[in-house]
Design a protein around this motif. Structure first.
Motif, PDB file in Angstrom:
ATOM      1  N   ALA A 111       0.727  -1.214  -0.096  1.00 25.95           N
ATOM      2  CA  ALA A 111      -0.088  -0.025  -0.087  1.00 25.95           C
ATOM      3  C   ALA A 111       0.901   1.308   0.148  1.00 25.95           C
ATOM      4  O   ALA A 111       0.540   2.354  -0.661  1.00 25.95           O
ATOM      5  CB  ALA A 111      -0.954   0.107   1.236  1.00 25.95           C
ATOM      6  N   GLY A 112       1.993   1.254   0.823  1.00 25.56           N
ATOM      7  CA  GLY A 112       2.743   2.463   0.628  1.00 25.56           C
ATOM      8  C   GLY A 112       3.465   2.942  -0.231  1.00 25.56           C
ATOM      9  O   GLY A 112       4.023   4.004  -0.485  1.00 25.56           O
ATOM     10  N   ASP A 113       3.698   2.006  -1.312  1.00 24.37           N
ATOM     11  CA  ASP A 113       4.461   1.885  -2.539  1.00 24.37           C
ATOM     12  C   ASP A 113       3.355   2.301  -3.631  1.00 24.37           C
ATOM     13  O   ASP A 113       3.815   2.429  -4.835  1.00 24.37           O
ATOM     14  CB  ASP A 113       5.275   0.891  -3.058  1.00 24.37           C
ATOM     15  CG  ASP A 113       6.405   0.505  -1.912  1.00 24.37           C
ATOM     16  OD1 ASP A 113       6.879   1.588  -1.223  1.00 24.37           O
ATOM     17  OD2 ASP A 113       6.778  -0.527  -1.564  1.00 24.37           O
ATOM     18  N   LEU A 114       2.117   2.035  -3.354  1.00 21.90           N
ATOM     19  CA  LEU A 114       1.295   2.432  -4.551  1.00 21.90           C
ATOM     20  C   LEU A 114       0.786   3.750  -4.706  1.00 21.90           C
ATOM     21  O   LEU A 114       0.387   4.354  -3.823  1.00 21.90           O
ATOM     22  CB  LEU A 114      -0.100   1.356  -4.256  1.00 21.90           C
ATOM     23  CG  LEU A 114      -0.957   1.302  -5.609  1.00 21.90           C
ATOM     24  CD1 LEU A 114      -0.378   0.410  -6.626  1.00 21.90           C
ATOM     25  CD2 LEU A 114      -2.168   0.479  -4.822  1.00 21.90           C
ATOM     26  N   SER A 115       1.086   4.310  -5.995  1.00 19.50           N
ATOM     27  CA  SER A 115       0.994   5.720  -5.960  1.00 19.50           C
ATOM     28  C   SER A 115      -0.459   6.092  -6.722  1.00 19.50           C
ATOM     29  O   SER A 115      -1.090   5.373  -7.459  1.00 19.50           O
ATOM     30  CB  SER A 115       2.103   6.348  -6.849  1.00 19.50           C
ATOM     31  OG  SER A 115       2.144   6.142  -7.963  1.00 19.50           O
ATOM     32  N   ALA A 116      -0.605   7.371  -6.912  1.00 24.37           N
ATOM     33  CA  ALA A 116      -1.832   7.911  -7.926  1.00 24.37           C
ATOM     34  C   ALA A 116      -1.408   7.619  -9.250  1.00 24.37           C
ATOM     35  O   ALA A 116      -2.285   6.837 -10.034  1.00 24.37           O
ATOM     36  CB  ALA A 116      -2.138   9.199  -7.428  1.00 24.37           C
ATOM     37  N   GLY A 117      -0.214   7.702  -9.592  1.00 26.45           N
ATOM     38  CA  GLY A 117       0.136   7.506 -10.960  1.00 26.45           C
ATOM     39  C   GLY A 117      -0.203   5.923 -11.576  1.00 26.45           C
ATOM     40  O   GLY A 117      -0.262   5.622 -12.535  1.00 26.45           O
ATOM     41  N   HIS A 118       0.198   4.800 -10.460  1.00 26.95           N
ATOM     42  CA  HIS A 118      -0.213   3.382 -10.672  1.00 26.95           C
ATOM     43  C   HIS A 118      -1.602   3.415 -10.734  1.00 26.95           C
ATOM     44  O   HIS A 118      -2.169   2.566 -11.680  1.00 26.95           O
ATOM     45  CB  HIS A 118       0.384   2.666  -9.472  1.00 26.95           C
ATOM     46  CG  HIS A 118       2.092   2.464  -9.303  1.00 26.95           C
ATOM     47  ND1 HIS A 118       2.566   3.027  -8.014  1.00 26.95           N
ATOM     48  CD2 HIS A 118       2.886   2.321 -10.185  1.00 26.95           C
ATOM     49  CE1 HIS A 118       3.737   2.888  -8.434  1.00 26.95           C
ATOM     50  NE2 HIS A 118       3.970   2.402  -9.640  1.00 26.95           N
ATOM     51  N   VAL A 119      -2.528   3.946 -10.077  1.00 24.44           N
ATOM     52  CA  VAL A 119      -3.872   3.782 -10.148  1.00 24.44           C
ATOM     53  C   VAL A 119      -4.334   4.565 -11.485  1.00 24.44           C
ATOM     54  O   VAL A 119      -5.218   3.645 -12.169  1.00 24.44           O
ATOM     55  CB  VAL A 119      -4.622   4.503  -9.100  1.00 24.44           C
ATOM     56  CG1 VAL A 119      -6.252   4.344  -9.077  1.00 24.44           C
ATOM     57  CG2 VAL A 119      -4.377   3.918  -7.901  1.00 24.44           C
ATOM     58  N   GLU A 120      -3.679   5.543 -12.024  1.00 26.22           N
ATOM     59  CA  GLU A 120      -4.185   5.970 -13.254  1.00 26.22           C
ATOM     60  C   GLU A 120      -3.840   5.130 -14.268  1.00 26.22           C
ATOM     61  O   GLU A 120      -4.528   5.147 -15.351  1.00 26.22           O
ATOM     62  CB  GLU A 120      -3.246   7.505 -13.347  1.00 26.22           C
ATOM     63  CG  GLU A 120      -4.001   8.678 -12.461  1.00 26.22           C
ATOM     64  CD  GLU A 120      -2.987   9.822 -12.699  1.00 26.22           C
ATOM     65  OE1 GLU A 120      -2.157   9.741 -13.438  1.00 26.22           O
ATOM     66  OE2 GLU A 120      -3.337  10.545 -11.662  1.00 26.22           O
ATOM     67  N   THR A 121      -2.799   4.607 -14.256  1.00 28.36           N
ATOM     68  CA  THR A 121      -2.389   3.489 -15.182  1.00 28.36           C
ATOM     69  C   THR A 121      -3.190   2.371 -15.279  1.00 28.36           C
ATOM     70  O   THR A 121      -3.367   1.730 -16.470  1.00 28.36           O
ATOM     71  CB  THR A 121      -0.713   2.747 -15.079  1.00 28.36           C
ATOM     72  OG1 THR A 121       0.235   3.822 -15.017  1.00 28.36           O
ATOM     73  CG2 THR A 121      -0.243   1.890 -16.166  1.00 28.36           C
ATOM     74  N   LEU A 122      -3.726   1.899 -14.116  1.00 26.00           N
ATOM     75  CA  LEU A 122      -4.674   0.989 -14.101  1.00 26.00           C
ATOM     76  C   LEU A 122      -5.886   1.227 -14.811  1.00 26.00           C
ATOM     77  O   LEU A 122      -6.542   0.628 -15.516  1.00 26.00           O
ATOM     78  CB  LEU A 122      -4.938   0.371 -12.677  1.00 26.00           C
ATOM     79  CG  LEU A 122      -3.802  -0.417 -11.972  1.00 26.00           C
ATOM     80  CD1 LEU A 122      -4.270  -0.645 -10.563  1.00 26.00           C
ATOM     81  CD2 LEU A 122      -3.689  -1.817 -12.777  1.00 26.00           C
ATOM     82  N   GLU A 123      -6.213   2.810 -14.447  1.00 27.73           N
ATOM     83  CA  GLU A 123      -7.316   3.021 -15.258  1.00 27.73           C
ATOM     84  C   GLU A 123      -7.698   3.120 -16.612  1.00 27.73           C
ATOM     85  O   GLU A 123      -8.544   3.047 -17.314  1.00 27.73           O
ATOM     86  CB  GLU A 123      -8.016   4.420 -14.560  1.00 27.73           C
ATOM     87  CG  GLU A 123      -9.221   5.022 -14.825  1.00 27.73           C
ATOM     88  CD  GLU A 123      -9.469   6.251 -14.040  1.00 27.73           C
ATOM     89  OE1 GLU A 123     -10.597   6.214 -13.375  1.00 27.73           O
ATOM     90  OE2 GLU A 123      -8.611   7.278 -13.684  1.00 27.73           O
ATOM     91  N   ARG A 124      -6.200   3.496 -17.235  1.00 29.26           N
ATOM     92  CA  ARG A 124      -6.127   3.605 -18.419  1.00 29.26           C
ATOM     93  C   ARG A 124      -6.394   2.227 -19.364  1.00 29.26           C
ATOM     94  O   ARG A 124      -7.003   2.055 -20.187  1.00 29.26           O
ATOM     95  CB  ARG A 124      -4.857   3.941 -19.134  1.00 29.26           C
ATOM     96  CG  ARG A 124      -4.819   5.608 -18.905  1.00 29.26           C
ATOM     97  CD  ARG A 124      -3.247   6.174 -19.584  1.00 29.26           C
ATOM     98  NE  ARG A 124      -2.054   5.587 -18.917  1.00 29.26           N
ATOM     99  CZ  ARG A 124      -1.406   6.261 -18.095  1.00 29.26           C
ATOM    100  NH1 ARG A 124      -2.036   7.333 -17.580  1.00 29.26           N
ATOM    101  NH2 ARG A 124      -0.369   5.827 -17.459  1.00 29.26           N
ATOM    102  N   LEU A 125      -6.049   0.996 -18.579  1.00 28.51           N
ATOM    103  CA  LEU A 125      -6.366  -0.167 -19.057  1.00 28.51           C
ATOM    104  C   LEU A 125      -7.964  -0.433 -18.978  1.00 28.51           C
ATOM    105  O   LEU A 125      -8.531  -1.152 -19.787  1.00 28.51           O
ATOM    106  CB  LEU A 125      -5.773  -1.135 -18.146  1.00 28.51           C
ATOM    107  CG  LEU A 125      -4.091  -1.312 -18.189  1.00 28.51           C
ATOM    108  CD1 LEU A 125      -3.798  -2.559 -17.045  1.00 28.51           C
ATOM    109  CD2 LEU A 125      -3.945  -1.838 -19.787  1.00 28.51           C
ATOM    110  N   VAL A 126      -8.645   0.275 -18.341  1.00 26.25           N
ATOM    111  CA  VAL A 126      -9.945   0.251 -18.468  1.00 26.25           C
ATOM    112  C   VAL A 126     -10.799   1.030 -19.400  1.00 26.25           C
ATOM    113  O   VAL A 126     -11.574   0.688 -20.025  1.00 26.25           O
ATOM    114  CB  VAL A 126     -10.501   0.544 -16.767  1.00 26.25           C
ATOM    115  CG1 VAL A 126     -12.078   0.546 -16.810  1.00 26.25           C
ATOM    116  CG2 VAL A 126     -10.131  -0.601 -15.783  1.00 26.25           C
ATOM    117  N   LEU A 127     -10.449   2.367 -19.388  1.00 26.16           N
ATOM    118  CA  LEU A 127     -11.191   3.404 -20.109  1.00 26.16           C
ATOM    119  C   LEU A 127     -10.285   3.706 -21.536  1.00 26.16           C
ATOM    120  O   LEU A 127     -10.930   4.182 -22.308  1.00 26.16           O
ATOM    121  CB  LEU A 127     -11.090   4.565 -19.319  1.00 26.16           C
ATOM    122  CG  LEU A 127     -11.887   4.620 -17.899  1.00 26.16           C
ATOM    123  CD1 LEU A 127     -11.716   5.968 -17.376  1.00 26.16           C
ATOM    124  CD2 LEU A 127     -13.296   4.140 -18.000  1.00 26.16           C
TER     125      LEU A 127
END
Length: 355
Positions: free
Chosen positions: A310-326
């Motif tokens: 959790a401490g290493d997971l950044s907003a940028g990582h979440v945005e990258t995951l979101e691009r795989l969705v959208l």
């Protein structure tokens, strides 16, 4: 007969409200339901500073009148010369106030995130372990409204989300913060009124009459940033920041409740005959239909559940995951912390070990 000083009365009232659900209403401790007939125990985390010393004094007064026992835990981080003597003095002050048991715990400060973060993690772990040994029902922390305001400012500067800006909760699990409605000046007034001599932590700012020194970021916010804001914007900035934290906490709680429900709804079995251990899959169409604030929380939760620290997971990582969705157009996998990766397959977002 004159009553207590206003600051003392306010501190006691705050502790009384905090412990109301544990109070035994003056009943005989033998009827309290605790092991061996003892009244429920609460602990106070004490550093020797004004905030925690005022909290110790207020708790020592309130607890027995509520049918409770009160003890203290002093954590020695070992980061400053003479820390053992400071902690021994804090423990003696607690004992003189009538708290018991009083325990001094030495911790090792190490790990990622810098000294401040490592010290905080070590402190909370030590408090949790001490509460377990003593069988305490709650552990009280001396954070004040000023601490809350400083945390909100730091979160704003870092571009943090609502959960971080929501600041510290008044209660989380067994940890409770009775003084979030009081100012630091109030705790200093409590100590002055009761003749208590708090320890001045040099990392919290220069002592009165001494030259300024290089301070941790939070201390610089306290001594340099907040005074400027008060001067430019007028008094009440700290209170306004604390109100903002409370409002954002309500919003964050509501969004995370929605994310809990959505996570269950969009979760799928990973495609393929034999999904590996630690692999988690989510329906991409279901994710795309969620409000962005909910979707991003679901993606973060999924990545953590799949093994990302959790401490290493950044907003940028979440945005990258979101691009795989959208914005899926056949791109390669997203690499995530903890040797994890995410890819899209058959309308499913799959997060698992990088193999």
């Amino acid at each position: 007969m004159a009553g207590p000083a206003p600051a003392v009365a306010a501190a006691r009232s705050a502790v009384r409200a905090c412990l109301a659900d544990l109070a035994q209403d003056g009943r005989d401790p033998a009827d309290a339901g605790a092991p061996d007939g003892a009244a429920p125990l609460v602990l106070v985390a004490v550093s020797g500073g004004a905030d925690s010393l005022a909290l110790a004094a207020a708790t020592a007064f309130v607890a027995p009148r509520a049918g409770l026992r009160a003890g203290a835990v002093v954590v020695d981080h070992g980061l400053q010369e003479g820390s053992a003597q400071v902690c021994a003095g804090a423990a003696a002050a607690c004992a003189a106030l009538g708290l018991g048991p009083v325990e001094v715990v030495r911790v090792r400060v190490e790990g990622p995130g810098g000294v401040e973060a490592a010290a905080r993690d070590a402190r909370y772990a030590a408090l949790d372990e001490a509460a377990g040994r003593a069988g305490a029902r709650a552990t009280l922390l001396g954070h004040t409204l000023d601490d809350q305001a400083e945390g909100v400012l730091l979160g704003l500067a870092r571009g943090s989300g609502a959960r971080s800006l929501a600041g510290m909760p008044a209660a989380r699990g067994a940890l409770r913060r009775p003084f979030l409605g009081l100012r630091r000046a109030d705790t200093e007034a409590v100590c002055a009124a009761l003749g208590l001599e708090p320890w001045h932590d040099p990392t919290n700012g220069p002592a009165p009459g001494t030259a300024s020194a290089r301070l941790p970021l939070r201390s610089r916010v306290r001594h340099e940033v907040l005074p400027v804001l008060e001067d430019v914007l007028g008094p009440g900035v700290a209170q306004a920041l604390a109100r903002t934290a409370a409002q954002l906490r309500d919003d964050a709680d509501a969004l995370e409740a929605l994310a809990d429900e959505a996570f269950v709804t969009v979760r799928r079995r990973a495609p393929g005959p034999m999904p590996g251990p630690g692999t988690l899959a989510l329906d991409a169409d279901g994710l795309s239909g969620l409000p962005r604030a909910v979707r991003r929380r679901v993606l973060r939760r999924a990545a953590i559940a799949a093994g990302c620290p959790a401490g290493d997971l950044s907003a940028g990582h979440v945005e990258t995951l979101e691009r795989l969705v959208l914005a899926w157009h056949g791109q390669g996998p997203a690499h995530l912390p903890g040797a994890r990766r995410a890819h899209r397959r058959c309308g499913t977002l799959v997060i698992g070990p990088a193999t």
